[in-house]
Design a protein around this motif. Structure first.
Motif, short mmCIF file in Angstrom:
data_model
loop_
_atom_site.label_atom_id
_atom_site.label_comp_id
_atom_site.label_asym_id
_atom_site.label_seq_id
_atom_site.Cartn_x
_atom_site.Cartn_y
_atom_site.Cartn_z
N TYR A 1 0.89 -1.09 -0.05
CA TYR A 1 -0.04 -0.22 0.15
C TYR A 1 1.05 1.32 0.08
O TYR A 1 2.06 1.27 0.30
CB TYR A 1 -0.86 0.03 1.08
N GLU A 2 0.41 2.34 -0.50
CA GLU A 2 1.18 3.41 -0.62
C GLU A 2 1.62 3.88 0.80
O GLU A 2 0.95 3.86 1.81
CB GLU A 2 0.16 4.50 -1.04
N GLY A 3 2.68 4.39 0.82
CA GLY A 3 3.54 4.61 2.05
C GLY A 3 4.21 3.65 2.94
O GLY A 3 4.87 4.15 3.89
N GLN A 4 4.02 2.60 2.63
CA GLN A 4 4.75 1.32 3.01
C GLN A 4 5.90 1.26 2.44
O GLN A 4 6.28 1.64 1.64
CB GLN A 4 4.06 0.21 3.07
N GLU A 5 7.09 0.59 3.38
CA GLU A 5 8.26 0.14 2.93
C GLU A 5 8.19 -1.17 2.25
O GLU A 5 7.45 -2.03 2.83
CB GLU A 5 9.35 0.03 3.99
N VAL A 6 8.79 -1.47 1.18
CA VAL A 6 8.47 -2.67 0.55
C VAL A 6 10.03 -3.24 0.57
O VAL A 6 10.94 -2.63 -0.15
CB VAL A 6 7.96 -2.51 -1.06
N ASN A 7 10.18 -4.54 0.91
CA ASN A 7 11.58 -5.16 0.60
C ASN A 7 11.45 -6.34 -0.26
O ASN A 7 10.56 -7.20 0.05
CB ASN A 7 11.99 -5.73 2.05
N PRO B 1 11.66 2.65 0.08
CA PRO B 1 10.92 3.36 1.24
C PRO B 1 9.64 4.05 0.56
O PRO B 1 9.70 4.85 -0.07
CB PRO B 1 12.08 4.42 1.90
N ARG B 2 8.43 3.99 1.63
CA ARG B 2 7.43 4.80 1.39
C ARG B 2 6.83 4.67 -0.22
O ARG B 2 7.09 5.67 -0.80
CB ARG B 2 7.54 6.27 1.89
N VAL B 3 6.55 3.48 -0.64
CA VAL B 3 6.20 3.32 -1.98
C VAL B 3 5.03 4.30 -2.32
O VAL B 3 4.22 4.47 -1.37
CB VAL B 3 5.96 1.82 -2.26
#
Lengths: 117, 110
Positions: free
Chosen positions: B13-19, B76-78
């Motif tokens: 979701y928008e604003g989350q960090e994605v790894n 960071p913060r997608v």
């Protein structure tokens, strides 16, 4: 920096005709360029490696007489699809190898959409 | 050439960090790890490259453990515009070929 262009961005041709796609490194010299093909929803598939001033090296299964590659200068490589057929319709992407810090990095062009009718 | 393994898809979701983690068990001493981003009908775009430990630039971070058998791309913060396919590639600095794997299709939701 490290900009690679392709021309044309899209082309539609009749079956049996030949199509030439150009790949240029705009702000750096590239001794090696690569050509990829990508079908919808699939990954990039390397077709051939093009070295300036020498013959291209083709991947297994890629017909060198059908996909002619010329790398006549340090900034230009061309891919010619000869006697194109509908199954050659695909997204063709080139890349050029240039230095970035300590390792070679491939920089990709925007791609060329080929549609063979 | 070292092969890479990545998850086929990820949602965020928008604003989350994605790894996004990539496995490259057969990585060689001279191999570098490079990540690319690709949008539909566009050529791949270079994101980040590293050899070991951590690399950070203006768009992402790359974490590489000591054994170098895996790497993790951190976004960071997608935002919605980060929806794309992300490819992890491993290659020798003096070898031409880069073989693309399946990539990870990241979908970012509002």
């Amino acid at each position: 920096g490290a900009v690679v262009s392709q021309h044309p961005s899209w082309v539609i041709c009749k079956s049996g005709t030949s199509v030439k796609i150009e790949c240029r490194s705009l702000d750096f010299q590239a001794t090696t360029m690569f050509w990829y093909r990508q079908f919808p929803k699939q990954s990039l598939m390397l077709m051939a490696t093009s070295n300036e001033g020498s013959k291209a090296t083709y991947e297994q299964g890629v017909e060198k007489d059908k996909f002619l590659i010329n790398h006549a200068s340090l900034t230009l490589s061309t891919l010619t699809v000869t006697s194109a057929h509908p199954e050659d319709s695909s997204f063709y992407i080139c890349s050029a190898k240039g230095w970035r810090e300590r390792a070679d990095t491939q920089y990709f062009g925007p791609g060329t959409r080929l549609t063979v009718l | 050439l070292a092969k890479t393994t990545q998850p086929i898809s990820m949602d965020s979701y928008e604003g989350q960090e994605v790894n996004i983690t990539c496995s490259h068990n057969n990585i060689a001493t001279n191999d570098y790890i490079t990540w690319y981003q690709q949008f539909p009908s566009q050529g791949p775009r270079f994101i980040i490259q590293g050899y070991k430990t951590k690399v950070t630039n203006e768009v992402a971070s790359l974490f590489i453990p000591a054994d170098r058998k895996s790497s993790t791309l951190s976004l960071p913060r997608v935002s919605l515009s980060d929806t794309a396919v992300y490819y992890c590639l491993v290659g020798f600095y003096n070898t031409d070929k880069l073989i693309f794997g399946t990539g990870t299709r990241l979908q970012v939701f509002p």
